[in-house]
Design a protein around this motif. Structure first.
Motif, PDB file in Angstrom:
ATOM      1  N   LEU A   1      -4.899  -5.440  -0.734  1.00  0.00           N
ATOM      2  CA  LEU A   1      -5.375  -4.245  -0.044  1.00  0.00           C
ATOM      3  C   LEU A   1      -4.288  -3.176   0.032  1.00  0.00           C
ATOM      4  O   LEU A   1      -3.095  -3.478   0.155  1.00  0.00           O
ATOM      5  CB  LEU A   1      -5.821  -4.600   1.377  1.00  0.00           C
ATOM      6  CG  LEU A   1      -7.033  -5.522   1.511  1.00  0.00           C
ATOM      7  CD1 LEU A   1      -7.218  -5.931   2.970  1.00  0.00           C
ATOM      8  CD2 LEU A   1      -8.293  -4.859   0.984  1.00  0.00           C
ATOM      9  N   PHE A   2      -4.705  -1.927  -0.012  1.00  0.00           N
ATOM     10  CA  PHE A   2      -3.808  -0.806   0.244  1.00  0.00           C
ATOM     11  C   PHE A   2      -4.647   0.364   0.736  1.00  0.00           C
ATOM     12  O   PHE A   2      -5.884   0.329   0.712  1.00  0.00           O
ATOM     13  CB  PHE A   2      -2.987  -0.433  -0.998  1.00  0.00           C
ATOM     14  CG  PHE A   2      -3.784   0.117  -2.145  1.00  0.00           C
ATOM     15  CD1 PHE A   2      -3.944   1.484  -2.322  1.00  0.00           C
ATOM     16  CD2 PHE A   2      -4.371  -0.738  -3.081  1.00  0.00           C
ATOM     17  CE1 PHE A   2      -4.678   1.989  -3.391  1.00  0.00           C
ATOM     18  CE2 PHE A   2      -5.099  -0.251  -4.149  1.00  0.00           C
ATOM     19  CZ  PHE A   2      -5.259   1.123  -4.310  1.00  0.00           C
ATOM     20  N   VAL A   3      -3.993   1.409   1.214  1.00  0.00           N
ATOM     21  CA  VAL A   3      -4.667   2.590   1.756  1.00  0.00           C
ATOM     22  C   VAL A   3      -4.384   3.774   0.847  1.00  0.00           C
ATOM     23  O   VAL A   3      -3.237   3.998   0.438  1.00  0.00           O
ATOM     24  CB  VAL A   3      -4.199   2.891   3.193  1.00  0.00           C
ATOM     25  CG1 VAL A   3      -4.844   4.167   3.717  1.00  0.00           C
ATOM     26  CG2 VAL A   3      -4.534   1.721   4.115  1.00  0.00           C
ATOM     27  N   ARG A   4      -5.431   4.541   0.540  1.00  0.00           N
ATOM     28  CA  ARG A   4      -5.285   5.692  -0.357  1.00  0.00           C
ATOM     29  C   ARG A   4      -5.719   6.968   0.345  1.00  0.00           C
ATOM     30  O   ARG A   4      -6.793   7.043   0.938  1.00  0.00           O
ATOM     31  CB  ARG A   4      -6.125   5.502  -1.613  1.00  0.00           C
ATOM     32  CG  ARG A   4      -6.256   6.760  -2.491  1.00  0.00           C
ATOM     33  CD  ARG A   4      -6.921   6.444  -3.811  1.00  0.00           C
ATOM     34  NE  ARG A   4      -6.033   5.632  -4.638  1.00  0.00           N
ATOM     35  CZ  ARG A   4      -6.424   5.038  -5.769  1.00  0.00           C
ATOM     36  NH1 ARG A   4      -7.672   5.143  -6.183  1.00  0.00           N
ATOM     37  NH2 ARG A   4      -5.548   4.325  -6.468  1.00  0.00           N
TER      38      ARG A   4
ATOM     39  N   LEU B   1     -12.050   5.108   5.706  1.00  0.00           N
ATOM     40  CA  LEU B   1     -11.391   5.069   7.003  1.00  0.00           C
ATOM     41  C   LEU B   1     -11.469   6.402   7.727  1.00  0.00           C
ATOM     42  O   LEU B   1     -11.659   6.458   8.937  1.00  0.00           O
ATOM     43  CB  LEU B   1      -9.926   4.661   6.838  1.00  0.00           C
ATOM     44  CG  LEU B   1      -9.676   3.296   6.185  1.00  0.00           C
ATOM     45  CD1 LEU B   1      -8.183   3.046   6.045  1.00  0.00           C
ATOM     46  CD2 LEU B   1     -10.342   2.187   6.988  1.00  0.00           C
TER      47      LEU B   1
ATOM     48  N   SER C   1       0.946   0.946   1.610  1.00  0.00           N
ATOM     49  CA  SER C   1       0.578  -0.432   1.938  1.00  0.00           C
ATOM     50  C   SER C   1      -0.332  -0.472   3.158  1.00  0.00           C
ATOM     51  O   SER C   1      -0.303   0.410   4.023  1.00  0.00           O
ATOM     52  CB  SER C   1       1.839  -1.267   2.190  1.00  0.00           C
ATOM     53  OG  SER C   1       2.562  -0.753   3.301  1.00  0.00           O
ATOM     54  N   TYR C   2      -1.135  -1.517   3.222  1.00  0.00           N
ATOM     55  CA  TYR C   2      -2.071  -1.723   4.327  1.00  0.00           C
ATOM     56  C   TYR C   2      -1.395  -2.528   5.427  1.00  0.00           C
ATOM     57  O   TYR C   2      -0.714  -3.530   5.158  1.00  0.00           O
ATOM     58  CB  TYR C   2      -3.302  -2.470   3.821  1.00  0.00           C
ATOM     59  CG  TYR C   2      -4.211  -2.983   4.910  1.00  0.00           C
ATOM     60  CD1 TYR C   2      -4.969  -2.105   5.680  1.00  0.00           C
ATOM     61  CD2 TYR C   2      -4.305  -4.349   5.166  1.00  0.00           C
ATOM     62  CE1 TYR C   2      -5.801  -2.574   6.689  1.00  0.00           C
ATOM     63  CE2 TYR C   2      -5.145  -4.835   6.166  1.00  0.00           C
ATOM     64  CZ  TYR C   2      -5.886  -3.940   6.925  1.00  0.00           C
ATOM     65  OH  TYR C   2      -6.703  -4.408   7.908  1.00  0.00           O
TER      66      TYR C   2
ATOM     67  N   PRO D   1       3.888   1.992   7.029  1.00  0.00           N
ATOM     68  CA  PRO D   1       3.357   1.862   5.671  1.00  0.00           C
ATOM     69  C   PRO D   1       4.460   2.033   4.626  1.00  0.00           C
ATOM     70  O   PRO D   1       5.363   2.854   4.795  1.00  0.00           O
ATOM     71  CB  PRO D   1       2.331   3.006   5.588  1.00  0.00           C
ATOM     72  CG  PRO D   1       1.968   3.290   7.000  1.00  0.00           C
ATOM     73  CD  PRO D   1       3.212   3.049   7.796  1.00  0.00           C
TER      74      PRO D   1
ATOM     75  N   ARG E   1      -8.762  -1.960  -2.745  1.00  0.00           N
ATOM     76  CA  ARG E   1      -8.297  -3.262  -3.191  1.00  0.00           C
ATOM     77  C   ARG E   1      -8.073  -3.228  -4.699  1.00  0.00           C
ATOM     78  O   ARG E   1      -8.897  -2.701  -5.451  1.00  0.00           O
ATOM     79  CB  ARG E   1      -9.308  -4.358  -2.869  1.00  0.00           C
ATOM     80  CG  ARG E   1      -8.807  -5.778  -3.207  1.00  0.00           C
ATOM     81  CD  ARG E   1      -9.918  -6.822  -3.096  1.00  0.00           C
ATOM     82  NE  ARG E   1     -10.451  -6.914  -1.761  1.00  0.00           N
ATOM     83  CZ  ARG E   1      -9.918  -7.651  -0.786  1.00  0.00           C
ATOM     84  NH1 ARG E   1      -8.810  -8.347  -1.024  1.00  0.00           N
ATOM     85  NH2 ARG E   1     -10.470  -7.695   0.405  1.00  0.00           N
TER      86      ARG E   1
ATOM     87  N   ASP F   1      -0.877   6.436  -2.311  1.00  0.00           N
ATOM     88  CA  ASP F   1      -1.194   5.042  -2.000  1.00  0.00           C
ATOM     89  C   ASP F   1      -0.073   4.444  -1.164  1.00  0.00           C
ATOM     90  O   ASP F   1       1.105   4.565  -1.518  1.00  0.00           O
ATOM     91  CB  ASP F   1      -1.367   4.218  -3.276  1.00  0.00           C
ATOM     92  CG  ASP F   1      -2.579   4.646  -4.092  1.00  0.00           C
ATOM     93  OD1 ASP F   1      -3.449   5.365  -3.542  1.00  0.00           O
ATOM     94  OD2 ASP F   1      -2.661   4.256  -5.269  1.00  0.00           O
TER      95      ASP F   1
ATOM     96  N   LEU G   1      -9.696   2.443   2.481  1.00  0.00           N
ATOM     97  CA  LEU G   1      -9.088   1.136   2.250  1.00  0.00           C
ATOM     98  C   LEU G   1      -9.503   0.675   0.857  1.00  0.00           C
ATOM     99  O   LEU G   1     -10.692   0.636   0.540  1.00  0.00           O
ATOM    100  CB  LEU G   1      -9.562   0.136   3.303  1.00  0.00           C
ATOM    101  CG  LEU G   1      -8.986  -1.278   3.213  1.00  0.00           C
ATOM    102  CD1 LEU G   1      -7.480  -1.271   3.412  1.00  0.00           C
ATOM    103  CD2 LEU G   1      -9.660  -2.183   4.255  1.00  0.00           C
TER     104      LEU G   1
ATOM    105  N   ASP H   1      -2.215  -4.678   8.826  1.00  0.00           N
ATOM    106  CA  ASP H   1      -3.303  -5.363   9.504  1.00  0.00           C
ATOM    107  C   ASP H   1      -3.139  -5.198  11.011  1.00  0.00           C
ATOM    108  O   ASP H   1      -2.392  -5.929  11.657  1.00  0.00           O
ATOM    109  CB  ASP H   1      -3.308  -6.848   9.123  1.00  0.00           C
ATOM    110  CG  ASP H   1      -4.472  -7.608   9.758  1.00  0.00           C
ATOM    111  OD1 ASP H   1      -5.395  -6.951  10.269  1.00  0.00           O
ATOM    112  OD2 ASP H   1      -4.447  -8.851   9.733  1.00  0.00           O
TER     113      ASP H   1
END
Length: 218
Positions: A28-31, A11, A78-79, A65, A23, A76, A21, A81
């Motif tokens: 899905l989550f963002v790191r 990202l 949460s994603y 998030p 999985r 980490d 992004l 949308d």
């Protein structure tokens, strides 16, 4: 720590970490990964990530998030949308800005001032059209009714109203117009001292070219 996570898409990557992004078995989550941060920036990168983790603990359940994990190197969350405000502009959408103001009130009641909402990249328009905020690295925590936190909360609101003036100007109320015209000493100090330093560091030293988070330069 999640060990079976796979990267779905990169990202963003800058001097303070790489954001991807991911999985795993839960979805899905963002790191944010600090592994590749230059040695001379590791301390400020860690400090900013830790600051974000602390702020995310305070906004659990809100349209922001949610903190999943923080181990000192990887954060980490949460994603969500959605798309950045400049990518999916809420033109004429008064409902978006009403919900955004309620979201700000909720954040402030939790003792959080975001402190970086001038950037359209930090406002999301979710898939259902609702607002959300991201990037809490510069967030300030404190007692909601303290003078300092009330000042920061007012600046958060002013930044939201600037976006409302851009995308939904006909809906600005007389009170909101007066608030936009009222500049605090904090704003004056930032433009006189903080912003020139910020621009020098980000553009000359770190070579950022994202127009301070408001999309690519024209």
């Amino acid at each position: 720590m999640t060990t079976d996570a796979i990267e779905v898409a990169a990202l963003k990557a800058d001097s303070f970490g790489r954001i991807a992004l991911m999985r795993d078995g839960d979805g899905l989550f963002v790191r944010r990964d600090l592994a590749h941060v230059p040695l001379w920036l590791r301390l400020p990168a860690w400090w900013l990530a830790r600051r974000e983790a602390q702020a995310l603990r305070c906004v659990s359940g809100l349209a922001a998030p949610q903190l999943l994990r923080w181990d000192g190197r990887r954060l980490d969350r949460s994603y969500l949308d959605g798309a950045a405000m400049y990518q999916r502009p809420p033109r004429g959408d008064l409902g978006y800005f009403r919900r955004a103001r309620r979201l700000l009130q909720q954040l402030h009641r939790c003792g959080i001032a975001h402190n970086d909402l001038a950037k359209e990249a930090n406002w999301l328009v979710l898939a259902d059209g609702a607002p959300a905020v991201i990037d809490f690295q510069l967030a300030v925590r404190g007692r909601p009714r303290s003078r300092w936190m009330r000042l920061l909360a007012r600046e958060d609101l002013r930044h939201l109203l600037k976006h409302k003036r851009t995308y939904c100007p006909q809906a600005l109320t007389p009170v909101e117009r007066r608030l936009l015209q009222r500049h605090s000493w904090l704003r004056a100090a930032w433009f006189a001292t903080g912003k020139p330093v910020y621009r020098f560091v980000t553009r000359r030293i770190l070579h950022w070219e994202d127009n301070e988070g408001q999309g690519p330069k024209p």
